[in-house]
Design an enzyme around this catalytic site. Sequence first.
Site, PDB file in Angstrom:
ATOM      1  N   LYS A 276       3.810  10.655  12.408  1.00 48.19           N
ATOM      2  CA  LYS A 276       2.770  10.275  13.374  1.00 48.19           C
ATOM      3  C   LYS A 276       3.384   9.741  14.676  1.00 48.19           C
ATOM      4  O   LYS A 276       4.582   9.416  14.723  1.00 48.19           O
ATOM      5  CB  LYS A 276       1.836   9.256  12.722  1.00 48.19           C
TER       6      LYS A 276
ATOM      7  N   TYR B 254      -8.810  15.673  10.346  1.00 44.52           N
ATOM      8  CA  TYR B 254      -9.358  14.463   9.719  1.00 44.52           C
ATOM      9  C   TYR B 254     -10.869  14.555   9.502  1.00 44.52           C
ATOM     10  O   TYR B 254     -11.533  13.522   9.436  1.00 44.52           O
ATOM     11  CB  TYR B 254      -8.999  13.236  10.562  1.00 44.52           C
TER      12      TYR B 254
ATOM     13  N   PHE C  36     -13.279   3.877  11.109  1.00 49.38           N
ATOM     14  CA  PHE C  36     -11.952   4.022  11.726  1.00 49.38           C
ATOM     15  C   PHE C  36     -11.705   5.407  12.320  1.00 49.38           C
ATOM     16  O   PHE C  36     -10.650   5.670  12.867  1.00 49.38           O
ATOM     17  CB  PHE C  36     -10.855   3.676  10.706  1.00 49.38           C
TER      18      PHE C  36
ATOM     19  N   ARG D 278       3.658  12.082  -1.563  1.00 42.27           N
ATOM     20  CA  ARG D 278       2.719  10.947  -1.465  1.00 42.27           C
ATOM     21  C   ARG D 278       3.368   9.688  -2.050  1.00 42.27           C
ATOM     22  O   ARG D 278       3.202   8.592  -1.525  1.00 42.27           O
ATOM     23  CB  ARG D 278       1.414  11.259  -2.201  1.00 42.27           C
TER      24      ARG D 278
ATOM     25  N   THR E   1      -1.567   3.812   1.711  1.00 40.07           N
ATOM     26  CA  THR E   1      -2.073   3.944   3.083  1.00 40.07           C
ATOM     27  C   THR E   1      -1.810   2.686   3.917  1.00 40.07           C
ATOM     28  O   THR E   1      -1.393   2.763   5.067  1.00 40.07           O
ATOM     29  CB  THR E   1      -3.598   4.218   3.043  1.00 40.07           C
TER      30      THR E   1
ATOM     31  N   ARG F  57       6.209   4.120   4.196  1.00 37.36           N
ATOM     32  CA  ARG F  57       5.289   3.163   4.829  1.00 37.36           C
ATOM     33  C   ARG F  57       5.678   1.719   4.504  1.00 37.36           C
ATOM     34  O   ARG F  57       5.548   0.828   5.338  1.00 37.36           O
ATOM     35  CB  ARG F  57       3.860   3.460   4.377  1.00 37.36           C
TER      36      ARG F  57
ATOM     37  N   ASN G 214       0.502   3.989  10.520  1.00 38.39           N
ATOM     38  CA  ASN G 214       1.206   3.996   9.223  1.00 38.39           C
ATOM     39  C   ASN G 214       2.194   5.155   9.066  1.00 38.39           C
ATOM     40  O   ASN G 214       2.414   5.673   7.974  1.00 38.39           O
ATOM     41  CB  ASN G 214       0.216   3.901   8.056  1.00 38.39           C
TER      42      ASN G 214
ATOM     43  N   HIS H 179       1.729  11.208   7.690  1.00 35.65           N
ATOM     44  CA  HIS H 179       0.618  11.820   6.949  1.00 35.65           C
ATOM     45  C   HIS H 179       1.180  12.770   5.906  1.00 35.65           C
ATOM     46  O   HIS H 179       2.164  13.468   6.170  1.00 35.65           O
ATOM     47  CB  HIS H 179      -0.300  12.620   7.883  1.00 35.65           C
TER      48      HIS H 179
ATOM     49  N   GLU I 211      -4.368  22.331   5.469  1.00 37.20           N
ATOM     50  CA  GLU I 211      -3.623  21.722   6.574  1.00 37.20           C
ATOM     51  C   GLU I 211      -2.475  22.621   7.048  1.00 37.20           C
ATOM     52  O   GLU I 211      -2.221  22.709   8.250  1.00 37.20           O
ATOM     53  CB  GLU I 211      -3.119  20.337   6.143  1.00 37.20           C
TER      54      GLU I 211
HETATM   55  P1  RTP Z   1      -3.168  10.232   5.810  1.00 37.90           P
HETATM   56  O1  RTP Z   1      -4.386  11.129   5.567  1.00 37.90           O
HETATM   57  O2  RTP Z   1      -2.961   9.915   7.255  1.00 37.90           O
HETATM   58  O3  RTP Z   1      -1.956  10.798   5.139  1.00 37.90           O
HETATM   59  O4  RTP Z   1      -3.403   8.832   5.101  1.00 37.90           O
HETATM   60  P2  RTP Z   1      -3.956   8.577   3.631  1.00 37.90           P
HETATM   61  O5  RTP Z   1      -4.277   9.865   2.943  1.00 37.90           O
HETATM   62  O6  RTP Z   1      -3.017   7.633   2.975  1.00 37.90           O
HETATM   63  O7  RTP Z   1      -5.295   7.784   3.961  1.00 37.90           O
HETATM   64  P3  RTP Z   1      -6.733   8.366   4.304  1.00 37.90           P
HETATM   65  O8  RTP Z   1      -7.714   7.657   3.446  1.00 37.90           O
HETATM   66  O9  RTP Z   1      -6.752   9.856   4.307  1.00 37.90           O
HETATM   67  O10 RTP Z   1      -6.946   7.844   5.797  1.00 37.90           O
HETATM   68  C1  RTP Z   1      -6.456   8.559   6.894  1.00 37.90           C
HETATM   69  C2  RTP Z   1      -5.878   7.598   7.884  1.00 37.90           C
HETATM   70  O11 RTP Z   1      -6.933   6.818   8.444  1.00 37.90           O
HETATM   71  C3  RTP Z   1      -6.476   5.511   8.713  1.00 37.90           C
HETATM   72  N1  RTP Z   1      -7.296   4.564   7.960  1.00 37.90           N
HETATM   73  N2  RTP Z   1      -7.716   3.442   8.460  1.00 37.90           N
HETATM   74  N3  RTP Z   1      -8.969   0.933   8.804  1.00 37.90           N
HETATM   75  C4  RTP Z   1      -9.051   1.540   7.650  1.00 37.90           C
HETATM   76  O12 RTP Z   1      -9.618   1.052   6.730  1.00 37.90           O
HETATM   77  C5  RTP Z   1      -8.418   2.841   7.497  1.00 37.90           C
HETATM   78  N4  RTP Z   1      -8.442   3.588   6.427  1.00 37.90           N
HETATM   79  C6  RTP Z   1      -7.735   4.690   6.715  1.00 37.90           C
HETATM   80  C7  RTP Z   1      -5.035   5.414   8.262  1.00 37.90           C
HETATM   81  O13 RTP Z   1      -4.204   5.579   9.398  1.00 37.90           O
HETATM   82  C8  RTP Z   1      -4.887   6.586   7.315  1.00 37.90           C
HETATM   83  O14 RTP Z   1      -3.569   7.067   7.290  1.00 37.90           O
HETATM   84 MG    MG Z   2      -5.431  11.402   3.825  1.00 37.59          MG
END
Ligand code: RTP
Ligand code: MG
Length: 148
Positions: free
Chosen positions: A9, A49, A57, A85, A91, A102, A112, A115, A126
């Site tokens: 990122k 996304y 968010f 992962r 996350t 992370r 973070n 991705h 993707e």
């Molecule tokens: P990513 O898709 O970026 O790999 O991250 P992830 O699967 O671990 O988490 P995901 O639930 O898919 O969320 C995507 C990105 O959104 C941001 N986020 N912010 N403020 C919050 O509660 C919140 N939750 C998620 C994070 O940057 C996350 O990587």
């Molecule tokens: Mg995700």
Amino acid sequence: MERTFLMIKPDAVQRNLIGEIVGRFERKGFKLVGAKLMIISKNLAEKHYSEHEGKPFYNQLVRFITSGPVFAMVWEGEQVITAARKMMGKTNPLEAETGTIRGDFGVVTHRNIIHGSDSEESAKREIDLFFQENELHIYKKDVDNWLS
Ligand code: RTP
Ligand code: MG
């Protein structure tokens, strides 16, 4: 062989972490089959996304991921989706174990570092979203042949 989409990122690109992160996946034993530095359009960010559309968010997330260059990659290997992962960690960097990407480099959830696709379906979706077929390379690794 399984493939996953990983993306370093904008925060990690700015913090000079591309080499560190790529190195971890190389040392683990996975194979890089595609990579490029790119600035994501708002449209591509929204598609990538889309599962988060409407969440509190979401707007901040799209703004952040389009705010500077990202390093997009496709990695290949056995169970690479799940393994990547694990290597990334949770996350929220505060909850991510030390030793994960992370956990070692991240401070807050909205910056973070990396991705990674979370399932076979997301990986396929993707990879298709970010890479053309001719940007992905099939090749054999044979270290001995490249030493002299
Ligand atoms: P990513 O898709 O970026 O790999 O991250 P992830 O699967 O671990 O988490 P995901 O639930 O898919 O969320 C995507 C990105 O959104 C941001 N986020 N912010 N403020 C919050 O509660 C919140 N939750 C998620 C994070 O940057 C996350 O990587
Ligand atoms: Mg995700």
